[in-house]
Write an enzyme that holds these catalytic residues in place. Structure first.
Site, PDB file in Angstrom:
ATOM      1  N   LYS A   1      -0.585  -0.813  10.458  1.00 16.94           N
ATOM      2  CA  LYS A   1       0.863  -0.633  10.439  1.00 16.94           C
ATOM      3  C   LYS A   1       1.226   0.396  11.497  1.00 16.94           C
ATOM      4  O   LYS A   1       0.585   1.433  11.598  1.00 16.94           O
ATOM      5  CB  LYS A   1       1.305  -0.174   9.039  1.00 16.94           C
ATOM      6  CG  LYS A   1       2.597  -0.804   8.594  1.00 16.94           C
ATOM      7  CD  LYS A   1       2.874  -0.657   7.129  1.00 16.94           C
ATOM      8  CE  LYS A   1       4.364  -0.946   6.909  1.00 16.94           C
ATOM      9  NZ  LYS A   1       4.742  -1.024   5.524  1.00 16.94           N
TER      10      LYS A   1
ATOM     11  N   GLU B   1       8.059  -6.522 -10.326  1.00 17.08           N
ATOM     12  CA  GLU B   1       9.226  -6.129 -11.121  1.00 17.08           C
ATOM     13  C   GLU B   1       9.129  -6.633 -12.560  1.00 17.08           C
ATOM     14  O   GLU B   1       9.519  -5.928 -13.503  1.00 17.08           O
ATOM     15  CB  GLU B   1      10.510  -6.652 -10.457  1.00 17.08           C
ATOM     16  CG  GLU B   1      10.904  -5.919  -9.175  1.00 17.08           C
ATOM     17  CD  GLU B   1      10.148  -6.381  -7.940  1.00 17.08           C
ATOM     18  OE1 GLU B   1       9.372  -7.357  -8.038  1.00 17.08           O
ATOM     19  OE2 GLU B   1      10.333  -5.769  -6.868  1.00 17.08           O
TER      20      GLU B   1
ATOM     21  N   ARG C   1      14.424 -10.022 -10.485  1.00 17.34           N
ATOM     22  CA  ARG C   1      13.081 -10.566 -10.730  1.00 17.34           C
ATOM     23  C   ARG C   1      12.604 -10.313 -12.166  1.00 17.34           C
ATOM     24  O   ARG C   1      11.762 -11.031 -12.664  1.00 17.34           O
ATOM     25  CB  ARG C   1      12.070  -9.886  -9.807  1.00 17.34           C
ATOM     26  CG  ARG C   1      11.943 -10.465  -8.439  1.00 17.34           C
ATOM     27  CD  ARG C   1      10.969 -11.617  -8.414  1.00 17.34           C
ATOM     28  NE  ARG C   1      11.084 -12.349  -7.169  1.00 17.34           N
ATOM     29  CZ  ARG C   1      10.322 -12.147  -6.116  1.00 17.34           C
ATOM     30  NH1 ARG C   1       9.363 -11.259  -6.164  1.00 17.34           N
ATOM     31  NH2 ARG C   1      10.506 -12.850  -5.012  1.00 17.34           N
TER      32      ARG C   1
HETATM   33  C1  LIG Z   1      10.716  -8.487  -4.793  1.00 16.85           C
HETATM   34  C2  LIG Z   1      10.718  -7.352  -3.806  1.00 16.85           C
HETATM   35  N1  LIG Z   1      10.429  -6.098  -4.217  1.00 16.85           N
HETATM   36  C3  LIG Z   1      10.428  -5.083  -3.337  1.00 16.85           C
HETATM   37  C4  LIG Z   1      10.718  -5.294  -2.025  1.00 16.85           C
HETATM   38  C5  LIG Z   1      10.806  -4.122  -1.059  1.00 16.85           C
HETATM   39  N2  LIG Z   1       9.763  -4.211  -0.022  1.00 16.85           N
HETATM   40  C6  LIG Z   1      10.013  -4.658   1.213  1.00 16.85           C
HETATM   41  S1  LIG Z   1       8.681  -4.637   2.191  1.00 16.85           S
HETATM   42  C7  LIG Z   1       7.727  -3.990   0.969  1.00 16.85           C
HETATM   43  C8  LIG Z   1       6.285  -3.701   1.226  1.00 16.85           C
HETATM   44  C9  LIG Z   1       5.563  -4.921   1.593  1.00 16.85           C
HETATM   45  O1  LIG Z   1       4.223  -4.595   1.848  1.00 16.85           O
HETATM   46  P1  LIG Z   1       3.329  -5.608   2.626  1.00 16.85           P
HETATM   47  O2  LIG Z   1       3.565  -6.986   2.109  1.00 16.85           O
HETATM   48  O3  LIG Z   1       1.933  -5.115   2.589  1.00 16.85           O
HETATM   49  O4  LIG Z   1       3.893  -5.583   4.099  1.00 16.85           O
HETATM   50  P2  LIG Z   1       3.772  -4.416   5.203  1.00 16.85           P
HETATM   51  O5  LIG Z   1       5.095  -3.744   5.248  1.00 16.85           O
HETATM   52  O6  LIG Z   1       2.662  -3.490   4.807  1.00 16.85           O
HETATM   53  O7  LIG Z   1       3.471  -5.147   6.453  1.00 16.85           O
HETATM   54  C10 LIG Z   1       8.469  -3.790  -0.187  1.00 16.85           C
HETATM   55  C11 LIG Z   1       7.963  -3.210  -1.433  1.00 16.85           C
HETATM   56  C12 LIG Z   1      11.037  -6.611  -1.639  1.00 16.85           C
HETATM   57  N3  LIG Z   1      11.360  -6.902  -0.366  1.00 16.85           N
HETATM   58  N4  LIG Z   1      11.015  -7.611  -2.527  1.00 16.85           N
END
Ligand SMILES: Cc1ncc(C[n+]2csc(CCOP(=O)(O)OP(=O)(O)O)c2C)c(N)n1
Length: 638
Positions: free
Chosen positions: A286, A372, A400
């Site tokens: 990242k 969630e 959710r």
């Molecule tokens: C249902 C839901 N819960 C929370 C989020 C908030 N959210 C956006 S990106 C993220 C982290 C995602 O992590 P990852 O899939 O590993 O992607 P990275 O940012 O590390 O590339 C979160 C928790 C969301 N978009 N959707």
């Protein structure tokens, strides 16, 4: 913007596919520089996008997009994809009104095969597409349609992702490739047993062996003319035996370095030939390539504008505290008074204001991952045993956990407090993240108390009220800051179901819910109307309505929420129930999704700033108003 002739020449993936493979690393360098420069000027997601530069190039290079379907999970990491698919220039409009969305969007581009924003949907969607291709006979021959889902390790932690793997693994005749983009981070550090498992897969000998072995094989592998059998043999050589993903019926390949185009491109080329559910595990970093973001990917997850040469500079100016900060200090104060308080976040520690809480009360802090549904039922379990759970969750993400909220919490009347952040419109994140439905989906559930604070202090007192309440309660507060009312340190429970008369006026009573109170104040002053801070959507203060009916000719309800089923609807139901025969003007959000843009501007467009509210009242009730102010006569109506 940095100009680079190679990047500028790529207006579509078709052009990209004309490049020699040896040109791709230079393209990656230019694309990465562009992403950094562009996001630093508009704000947006940065660290995740710096990590998907090579992946986006390799996918569009190898797959026949848009014919082959590419689904990005969450979609916050899809900027390189946007840039490579004809939207390079438009990146300067990112997340602004009328500009590019921060997420893939079907109406924005044919390359955006599936609209996202909420996480963990990609495998389900890609599986649906793959089965549709099969139904339409597009799954036959060498030119068959392929389907690719790209999912992060954070998003992989959600139940939905596993439901989809479980479903997909039995279809051995599909063209479905799931790419796990593993950067060992969610927004904050990834959590849970899956994270540990992936770390084990990546660690030490295992990773090194698989990687070296894969590279050695691929270097011996002709690029294009491989028969499926040979390709399968080779690819299988990279398979780490016995992974969980294989048990789900997937052919697991990896882990490989997701920044190394030399292994990424041939691996994808080979996997493209394989049939059945495929799973490629790539490892990325990242913030890749921008030192500051690599060092602090949490800070650089979704920055505002900043100067890349300096990095993010925290403003020394003392800004008004946001509602999230009000929550943050309330929960620490309350936790120090009550040992039973536990805080739960579904992977939103920073956004929900739990950073301090985790530091101060680590044993009472639970980040459950992007889960969630689980978060809500987990809270119910804690409450059954006498704990006092606070679920800190965005309004949009509680969608959710809805069945869990009804069936596991409310039905059993358990004392769980939902601190609903980002209620109302959310500005730059747009329709996918709008907290526009919670009043409707909460107020129909028995046992729930639903509160809408209109300022910072009321928010703190309502959080306390909800926490002390013996059943489930929700406090919905907006993104950003409020009117700037100081939150008193003392915590005092509010009478449940009691509204507050803010201003006594004549003829018309404005019933303001939450964030709308402030805009209504100016209107009430200008038109000499009564103004009520309704405070509770449920239970609604019927007594107040009955009293007002005695001295007012009409009511106006105002909320930052959809009108259908919202707080105004609650007022209408209560009026009918109490036979209060007064006209009611309901102001709120329309029955339409509202795209990204500046929050205040969007509210103004929907007539929810004080000018808009005034105009609507004048239009509907001008006959009820005494023209004491020249504005009543002079102002043109909307
Ligand atoms: C249902 C839901 N819960 C929370 C989020 C908030 N959210 C956006 S990106 C993220 C982290 C995602 O992590 P990852 O899939 O590993 O992607 P990275 O940012 O590390 O590339 C979160 C928790 C969301 N978009 N959707």
């Amino acid at each position: 913007m940095p100009t680079d002739p190679l990047l500028e020449s790529i207006d579509s993936p078709q052009v990209l596919r004309q490049l020699r493979r040896s040109q791709l690393p230079a393209l990656a360098e230019a694309l990465r520089a562009f992403v950094l420069d562009s996001v630093s000027k508009t704000g947006g997601h940065l660290a995740a996008n710096l990590g998907t530069v090579e992946l986006a190039i390799a996918l569009h290079y190898v797959f026949d997009t848009p014919r082959d379907r590419l689904v990005w999970d969450v979609g916050h990491q899809a900027y390189p994809h946007k840039i490579l698919t004809g939207r390079r220039e438009a990146m300067q409009t990112l997340k602004q009104m009328g500009g590019l969305s921060g997420f893939p969007k079907r109406s924005e581009s044919e390359y955006d095969t599936f609209g996202t924003g909420h996480s963990s949907t990609s495998i389900s969607a890609a599986l649906g597409m793959a089965l549709a291709s099969r139904a339409k006979g597009e799954h036959l021959g060498s030119n068959r349609r392929r389907h690719v889902a790209v999912i992060g390790d954070g998003a992989m932690s959600a139940g939905m992702a596993f439901e989809a793997l479980n479903n997909a693994g039995v279809y051995q005749d599909l063209d479905l490739l799931v790419i796990l983009n593993d950067n060992d981070m969610s927004i904050s550090p990834a959590v849970g047993a899956l994270n540990r498992y992936l770390a084990r897969l990546m660690s030490g000998r295992f990773y090194a062996r698989a990687k070296d072995m894969g590279k050695a094989m691929l270097s011996r592998m002709p690029e294009v003319l491989d028969f499926a059998r040979r390709v399968e043999e080779h690819a299988k050589g990279m398979v780490v035996p016995g992974t969980m993903f294989e048990e789900f019926g997937f052919n697991y390949v990896g882990p490989i370095d997701g920044h190394d185009l030399e292994s990424l491109v041939p691996t994808l080329q080979n996997m493209r030939q394989l049939r059945g559910p495929q799973f490629l595990h790539i490892v990325t970093r990242k913030g890749k390539g921008y030192e500051l973001a690599e060092q602090d990917p949490v800070l650089y997850h979704g920055p505002g504008k900043f100067d890349p040469s300096q990095g993010i500079v925290q403003s020394a100016k003392k800004a008004k505290p946001s509602y999230t900060q009000i929550f943050s200090s309330w929960i620490c104060d309350q936790a120090s008074l009550d040992q039973r308080l536990v805080a739960i976040t579904p992977a939103m520690r920073e956004g929900s204001g739990l950073v301090d809480f985790e530091k101060r009360f680590p044993e009472r802090y639970f980040d459950v991952g992007i889960a969630e549904q689980h978060a809500v039922t987990f809270a119910a379990g804690l409450a059954c045993e006498g704990m006092k759970p606070v679920v800190a969750i965005y309004s949009t993400f509680l969608q959710r956990g809805y069945d869990q909220l009804i069936h596991d919490v409310a039905l059993q009347n358990l004392p769980v407090l939902f601190a609903l952040d980002r209620a109302g419109l959310v500005g730059a994140d747009g329709a996918t993240h709008a907290g526009a439905y919670d009043i409707a989906y909460l107020r129909c559930v028995p046992n729930l108390v639903v509160m809408t604070p209109s300022d910072e202090d009321e928010c703190r007192q309502m959080l306390h009220t909800g926490f002390m309440h013996k059943g489930p309660a929700a406090v919905r507060y907006p993104r950003g800051s409020g009117p700037g009312i100081e939150a008193k340190p003392m915590m005092q429970a509010i009478d449940i179901g009691r509204a507050r008369l803010v201003r006594q006026g004549a003829a018309i009573a404005i019933l303001a819910f939450g964030s709308m109170l402030h805009a209504c104040k100016a209107v009430a002053e200008r038109l000499d109307l009564s103004l009520i801070d309704m405070r509770f959507v449920k239970p609604l203060d019927r007594e107040m309505l009955e009293n007002l009916a005695g001295s007012h000719k009409a009511f106006v309800s105002v909320e930052e929420h959809v009108l259908a089923g919202g707080a105004g609807s609650a007022v209408a139901e209560a009026m009918l129930g109490a036979s209060i025969d007064r006209p009611l003007l309901m102001l709120g959000l329309p029955d339409r999704f509202i795209d990204h843009g500046d929050h205040q501007q969007l509210l103004a467009l929907e007539g929810l700033d004080s000018e808009g509210i005034e105009a609507s009242i004048l239009k509907r009730f001008s006959n009820l108003l005494t023209p004491r102010s020249p504005r009543l006569v002079a102002k043109p109506m909307r």
